[in-house]
Design an enzyme around this catalytic site. Structure first.
Site, PDB file in Angstrom:
ATOM      1  N   HIS A  92      72.003  52.430  50.726  1.00  0.00           N
ATOM      2  CA  HIS A  92      71.617  53.466  49.764  1.00  0.00           C
ATOM      3  C   HIS A  92      70.160  53.162  49.446  1.00  0.00           C
ATOM      4  CE1 HIS A  92      72.832  56.106  46.184  1.00  0.00           C
ATOM      5  NE2 HIS A  92      71.551  55.816  45.950  1.00  0.00           N
ATOM      6  N   LEU A  93      69.295  54.143  49.574  1.00  0.00           N
ATOM      7  CA  LEU A  93      67.877  53.950  49.314  1.00  0.00           C
ATOM      8  C   LEU A  93      67.677  53.303  47.946  1.00  0.00           C
ATOM      9  CD1 LEU A  93      64.865  54.464  49.980  1.00  0.00           C
ATOM     10  CD2 LEU A  93      65.158  56.741  48.972  1.00  0.00           C
ATOM     11  N   HIS A  94      66.883  52.253  47.888  1.00  0.00           N
ATOM     12  CA  HIS A  94      66.531  51.648  46.604  1.00  0.00           C
ATOM     13  C   HIS A  94      65.189  50.938  46.716  1.00  0.00           C
ATOM     14  CE1 HIS A  94      69.049  48.657  48.712  1.00  0.00           C
ATOM     15  NE2 HIS A  94      68.421  47.710  48.038  1.00  0.00           N
ATOM     16  N   LEU A  95      64.424  51.038  45.659  1.00  0.00           N
ATOM     17  CA  LEU A  95      63.114  50.415  45.568  1.00  0.00           C
ATOM     18  C   LEU A  95      63.214  49.253  44.597  1.00  0.00           C
ATOM     19  CD1 LEU A  95      59.988  50.337  45.945  1.00  0.00           C
ATOM     20  CD2 LEU A  95      59.848  52.023  44.106  1.00  0.00           C
TER      21      LEU A  95
END
Length: 159
Positions: A92-95
Site C-alpha cells: 500500500h503506497l506510503h511515505l
C-alpha cells in the site's frame, strides 16, 4: 483485503484530508517516524492521479513541518519504498516522514543504508521493536491534539 493500512480508521489518524491520512509508525526508527497513506488502497505511486499526488506532497510537507516543530528538530528524511526489492513490506503506497536528530543513528546516512539493505535488514521488518497498542493510541492522541492546536495557531489549512 488484508491490507493493514486499509483497516485504519479515523481513530488511527492524527491528521487527515479527504484522501490521505497521517499515522504514527507502529515501529518507529526514531521518535516522530510517521507515515502518509492514501485512504483508498493504492499500491503504486504511479497509480496516483496527478491531482492526488500534488495533494499528497502538500499534505506531507505540512505534516513534516508539524512533526519537526513537535519533536524539536529541523532535519528530516522522506522515503517511499515501492515493491519488495526496494524494502516495501506493506503493498500500500506510503511515505515515511522521519524527523532526524543529532547522533540519532551511528551515521547520518544510516537511514538510507537501512532502507536499501537486504530483506533481512528491511526498515519495516517484523522483528523491529513495535509500540504496544496502548502506546500507539496514546501517541496518536497526543499528536492529534497537538496538530489541531498547531494548525489552528498557525492558521494553516490542511490540503
Amino acid at each position: 483485503m488484508n491490507c493493514p493500512f486499509c483497516l485504519k480508521t479515523e481513530a488511527d489518524f492524527f491528521m487527515e484530508t479527504s484522501r490521505f491520512a497521517a499515522i504514527y509508525n507502529l515501529a518507529p526508527i526514531v521518535p516522530g517516524h510517521s507515515l502518509i497513506i492514501p485512504k483508498q488502497h493504492i499500491e503504486s505511486l504511479f497509480d496516483l492521479p496527478d491531482e492526488a499526488f500534488d495533494e499528497m506532497m502538500q499534505f506531507s510537507r505540512q505534516i513534516m513541518k508539524f512533526l519537526c516543530d513537535y519533536f524539536h528538530t529541523d532535519a528530516f528524511d522522506w522515503a517511499i519504498q515501492e515493491k519488495p526489492p526496494a524494502g516495501q513490506s506493506v503493498a500500500h503506497l506510503h511515505l515515511h516522514l522521519i524527523p532526524r536528530y543529532e547522533n540519532d543513528l551511528p551515521l547520518p546516512g544510516d537511514w538510507y543504508v537501512q532502507m536499501v539493505a537486504s530483506e533481512k535488514q528491511q526498515i519495516d521488518i517484523h522483528t523491529r521493536a513495535r509500540l504496544s497498542e496502548e502506546a500507539l493510541k496514546q501517541m496518536t492522541e497526543r499528536l492529534k491534539q497537538a496538530a489541531a492546536a498547531y494548525f489552528t495557531q498557525n492558521q494553516t489549512n490542511i490540503t
